[in-house]
Scaffold this motif. Structure first.
Motif: not given
Length: 210
Positions: A159, A76, A89-90, A194, A79, A186, A191, A178, A181-182, A152
């Motif tokens: 996204h 984790e 990561s994204a 965030c 990604a 998560y 999300l 991604s 995936w998150y 972030y």
């Protein structure tokens, strides 16, 4: 590149001289910060033409990144794993450009990475479209991530990119991203939190404020 075309010959010469004096290449995007831990990497199709107009081509690009140059990471912390030096990561792939949020140990590997990815996809798509010597990619650029907030907000920007460009009404509807995936790892609440804590707003302006 596009603004450069609008300049006079004198203005072009002055701009090139200014770039060279700062140690930048005359036309390609510069890479002035090469010792950061995280970067937003962006690559665009030449003249922003939609050469990745179909889902299969966008997936081909992702396969090049995830399968040919690295193995998946089940942890984790990030990604996907690209190589031993790069952790993604994204990501998001759109019809005419793509973004990657990466952790980099050795910045110098990026140039070769993009040359391989863009060289392979250019040859393949030109064969599919029965054209020769067509320039598919322009170049790639990077932006060093300056803080946790910057990180972030960048993730949210990636996204949200398909929505920003009018391709979908919800980030979750874009496959080559991604975000799902998150969502699996998560959860939707993470999300949402965030997004509230690190809103995109006018992301891309006044970078140093991050």
């Amino acid at each position: 590149m596009y603004e450069y075309r609008k300049l006079t010959l004198k203005q072009k010469a002055e701009l090139v001289e200014q770039r060279l004096s700062r140690g930048y290449p005359p036309h390609a995007p510069p890479h002035p910060i090469q010792d950061a831990k995280f970067y937003l990497l962006t690559a665009a199709c030449y003249e922003h033409k939609s050469y990745m107009h179909c889902q299969s081509r966008r997936q081909q690009l992702l396969n090049m990144i995830f399968d040919k140059f690295g193995d998946e990471d089940d942890g984790e912390e990030s990604a996907k794993a690209l190589t031993t030096n790069i952790m993604i990561s994204a990501w998001v792939v759109l019809p005419n450009h793509y973004h990657l949020l990466v952790q980099v140990e050795n910045f110098e590997v990026l140039g070769e990475l993009f040359r391989k990815i863009h060289g392979f996809t250019s040859r393949r798509w030109n064969l599919e479209d029965n054209v020769t010597k067509r320039k598919v990619w322009y170049s790639w650029s990077d932006r060093a991530i300056r803080s946790q907030r910057h990180y972030y907000t960048t993730l949210n920007y990636i996204h949200y990119n398909p929505v920003k460009h009018g391709l979908v009404t919800s980030p979750y509807d874009w496959v080559e991203s991604s975000v799902n995936w998150y969502l699996q790892v998560y959860g939707r609440e993470w999300l949402r939190d965030c997004w509230v804590k690190y809103p995109v707003k006018d992301y891309g302006k006044d970078w140093d404020d991050f």
